[in-house]
Each structure stands twice: as C-alpha cells, then as structure tokens.
Design a protein around this motif. Structure first.
Motif, PDB file in Angstrom:
ATOM      1  N   ALA A  46       0.820  -1.216   0.000  1.00  0.00           N
ATOM      2  CA  ALA A  46       0.000   0.000   0.000  1.00  0.00           C
ATOM      3  C   ALA A  46       0.853   1.265   0.000  1.00  0.00           C
ATOM      4  O   ALA A  46       0.337   2.354  -0.230  1.00  0.00           O
ATOM      5  CB  ALA A  46      -0.919  -0.006   1.222  1.00  0.00           C
ATOM      6  N   MET A  47       2.149   1.114   0.231  1.00  0.00           N
ATOM      7  CA  MET A  47       3.024   2.285   0.331  1.00  0.00           C
ATOM      8  C   MET A  47       3.500   2.726  -1.054  1.00  0.00           C
ATOM      9  O   MET A  47       3.682   1.901  -1.938  1.00  0.00           O
ATOM     10  CB  MET A  47       4.228   1.957   1.222  1.00  0.00           C
ATOM     11  CG  MET A  47       3.843   1.642   2.651  1.00  0.00           C
ATOM     12  SD  MET A  47       5.244   1.058   3.638  1.00  0.00           S
ATOM     13  CE  MET A  47       6.247   2.544   3.680  1.00  0.00           C
ATOM     14  N   PRO A  48       3.727   4.033  -1.221  1.00  0.00           N
ATOM     15  CA  PRO A  48       4.262   4.508  -2.502  1.00  0.00           C
ATOM     16  C   PRO A  48       5.665   3.972  -2.731  1.00  0.00           C
ATOM     17  O   PRO A  48       6.425   3.781  -1.791  1.00  0.00           O
ATOM     18  CB  PRO A  48       4.265   6.028  -2.362  1.00  0.00           C
ATOM     19  CG  PRO A  48       4.055   6.325  -0.925  1.00  0.00           C
ATOM     20  CD  PRO A  48       3.488   5.103  -0.269  1.00  0.00           C
ATOM     21  N   GLY A  49       5.991   3.712  -3.997  1.00  0.00           N
ATOM     22  CA  GLY A  49       7.326   3.277  -4.360  1.00  0.00           C
ATOM     23  C   GLY A  49       7.593   1.795  -4.186  1.00  0.00           C
ATOM     24  O   GLY A  49       8.705   1.337  -4.411  1.00  0.00           O
ATOM     25  N   TRP A  51       6.939  -2.174  -5.212  1.00  0.00           N
ATOM     26  CA  TRP A  51       6.444  -2.991  -6.310  1.00  0.00           C
ATOM     27  C   TRP A  51       6.753  -4.462  -6.070  1.00  0.00           C
ATOM     28  O   TRP A  51       7.706  -4.817  -5.399  1.00  0.00           O
ATOM     29  CB  TRP A  51       6.961  -2.502  -7.655  1.00  0.00           C
ATOM     30  CG  TRP A  51       8.393  -2.761  -7.999  1.00  0.00           C
ATOM     31  CD1 TRP A  51       8.872  -3.768  -8.788  1.00  0.00           C
ATOM     32  CD2 TRP A  51       9.538  -1.990  -7.619  1.00  0.00           C
ATOM     33  NE1 TRP A  51      10.236  -3.683  -8.913  1.00  0.00           N
ATOM     34  CE2 TRP A  51      10.672  -2.592  -8.203  1.00  0.00           C
ATOM     35  CE3 TRP A  51       9.720  -0.860  -6.832  1.00  0.00           C
ATOM     36  CZ2 TRP A  51      11.962  -2.097  -8.026  1.00  0.00           C
ATOM     37  CZ3 TRP A  51      11.005  -0.369  -6.654  1.00  0.00           C
ATOM     38  CH2 TRP A  51      12.098  -0.986  -7.253  1.00  0.00           C
ATOM     39  N   ARG A  68      11.261  -1.770  -3.050  1.00  0.00           N
ATOM     40  CA  ARG A  68      10.767  -0.403  -2.870  1.00  0.00           C
ATOM     41  C   ARG A  68      11.847   0.587  -3.259  1.00  0.00           C
ATOM     42  O   ARG A  68      13.046   0.285  -3.208  1.00  0.00           O
ATOM     43  CB  ARG A  68      10.305  -0.156  -1.444  1.00  0.00           C
ATOM     44  CG  ARG A  68      11.416  -0.053  -0.430  1.00  0.00           C
ATOM     45  CD  ARG A  68      10.875   0.324   0.937  1.00  0.00           C
ATOM     46  NE  ARG A  68      11.834  -0.039   1.964  1.00  0.00           N
ATOM     47  CZ  ARG A  68      11.550  -0.099   3.242  1.00  0.00           C
ATOM     48  NH1 ARG A  68      10.337   0.172   3.662  1.00  0.00           N
ATOM     49  NH2 ARG A  68      12.466  -0.425   4.122  1.00  0.00           N
ATOM     50  N   ARG A  69      11.376   1.776  -3.618  1.00  0.00           N
ATOM     51  CA  ARG A  69      12.289   2.874  -3.932  1.00  0.00           C
ATOM     52  C   ARG A  69      11.866   4.079  -3.118  1.00  0.00           C
ATOM     53  O   ARG A  69      10.682   4.413  -3.038  1.00  0.00           O
ATOM     54  CB  ARG A  69      12.258   3.226  -5.421  1.00  0.00           C
ATOM     55  CG  ARG A  69      13.253   4.351  -5.774  1.00  0.00           C
ATOM     56  CD  ARG A  69      13.032   4.886  -7.172  1.00  0.00           C
ATOM     57  NE  ARG A  69      11.664   5.328  -7.405  1.00  0.00           N
ATOM     58  CZ  ARG A  69      11.138   6.498  -7.011  1.00  0.00           C
ATOM     59  NH1 ARG A  69      11.863   7.358  -6.335  1.00  0.00           N
ATOM     60  NH2 ARG A  69       9.888   6.805  -7.298  1.00  0.00           N
ATOM     61  N   VAL A  70      12.849   4.710  -2.496  1.00  0.00           N
ATOM     62  CA  VAL A  70      12.648   5.976  -1.802  1.00  0.00           C
ATOM     63  C   VAL A  70      13.724   6.907  -2.336  1.00  0.00           C
ATOM     64  O   VAL A  70      14.920   6.624  -2.219  1.00  0.00           O
ATOM     65  CB  VAL A  70      12.769   5.823  -0.270  1.00  0.00           C
ATOM     66  CG1 VAL A  70      12.647   7.186   0.411  1.00  0.00           C
ATOM     67  CG2 VAL A  70      11.730   4.848   0.256  1.00  0.00           C
ATOM     68  N   GLN A 105      13.296   3.803 -12.542  1.00  0.00           N
ATOM     69  CA  GLN A 105      12.616   4.707 -11.611  1.00  0.00           C
ATOM     70  C   GLN A 105      13.555   5.783 -11.061  1.00  0.00           C
ATOM     71  O   GLN A 105      13.158   6.579 -10.213  1.00  0.00           O
ATOM     72  CB  GLN A 105      12.031   3.906 -10.440  1.00  0.00           C
ATOM     73  CG  GLN A 105      10.910   2.968 -10.835  1.00  0.00           C
ATOM     74  CD  GLN A 105      10.436   2.155  -9.633  1.00  0.00           C
ATOM     75  OE1 GLN A 105      10.439   2.640  -8.502  1.00  0.00           O
ATOM     76  NE2 GLN A 105      10.023   0.931  -9.878  1.00  0.00           N
TER      77      GLN A 105
END
Length: 156
Positions: A46-49, A51, A68-70, A105
């Motif tokens: 559910a968090m942005p970034g 996959w 994930r990417r931050v 990304q």
C-alpha cells in the motif's frame, strides 16, 4: 532432451498475495525467521514506491520479488524461489528485473539484506552487489536462535 523453460515476469498486485504467501512458506525455511506475514506484505504494497514482481516458469508461480524505492535508493525487500524451481534462473531473472525497474525509476543504488550462509549470496555477488555491513543476530528463528544479517549494495 529437456527444454529450458523461459521465466516469465509480471507486475504483482494485492490479489496475488495468496500466491505470494504460498510461495513464501515454501521458499523460506522456518528455522531462520525470514518469512513475512500476509499483513506485513499487504501493508508494504500500500506504500508509494513499492512494487511486486511475480515469476512463472511453465505457467506455474515459481518466485517473487518485493522491492521499494525511496528517492534515489531502492531496496530488495524479499526475493524467493519455490524450491521445485530453484537453479533454473528464476531468482536471477527476478534480480535482473528489480535492478532494471529500480534504474528506470531513477534509483542510483540498490540495497538488500540476506542471512549469513544463505545460498543467494552467490547470486547477489555475481550480480555486482558488494557487502557493506553486518547485523549480528538480526534474524530470530521460532525457537529463539539468532542469525546474522549481511547488507549488500549495488551502485547503478
């Protein structure tokens, strides 16, 4: 003569979580305390970034990667291959996909963590990841035993 099956990859969604749960239970030995719960994966998706990538071999779910990417850093959170499909290129295909997705990304580095002694370390090293740290007794097995975690990084 055996034919080499192609590893097919696709983006995963929340509806894939039952499949991911089954693959995770098959892939991660409970002695090491590495598997995540359904709710942990659901919360992260559910968090942005974040996959999810699903691998199939011969039409059968064979593995997955959760990443994930931050900002300009990506992290491989989980990578699993169902034991029946190991040593057939599934994990390597997933890892290449994670690196390619992170690059597209805008990530400049990819990080990961792996239990000391895990066979996957050979794959990570061959893919250009270098050990950058160690967390002593980080993983906890169900009987309370502790295992070290190694942190790796690859610059993109």
């Amino acid at each position: 003569m055996s034919t080499m099956l192609r590893v097919d990859l696709r983006g995963g969604v929340v509806a894939d979580l039952p499949i991911v749960d089954r693959m995770m239970q098959a892939a991660f030995d409970p002695r090491f305390g590495e598997a995540w719960t359904h709710n942990q994966v659901l919360g992260l998706l559910a968090m942005p970034g974040v996959w999810l990538t699903i691998a199939t071999l011969g039409g059968e779910p064979s593995g997955f990667a959760l990443s994930r990417r931050v900002l300009d850093e990506a992290e491989l959170l989980l990578l699993a291959t169902v034991p029946a499909f190991r040593r057939r290129g599934v994990a390597a295909a997933l890892l290449r996909s994670v690196v390619a997705d992170a690059t597209s990304q805008g990530a400049r580095t990819v990080h990961l963590e792996v239990r000391s002694g895990n066979d996957a370390i050979k794959l990570y090293r061959s893919a250009g990841f270098e050990k950058v740290g160690e967390r002593h007794q980080y993983y906890r097995g169900p009987a309370g035993q502790a295992f070290d975690a190694l942190t790796y990084r690859r610059d993109l």
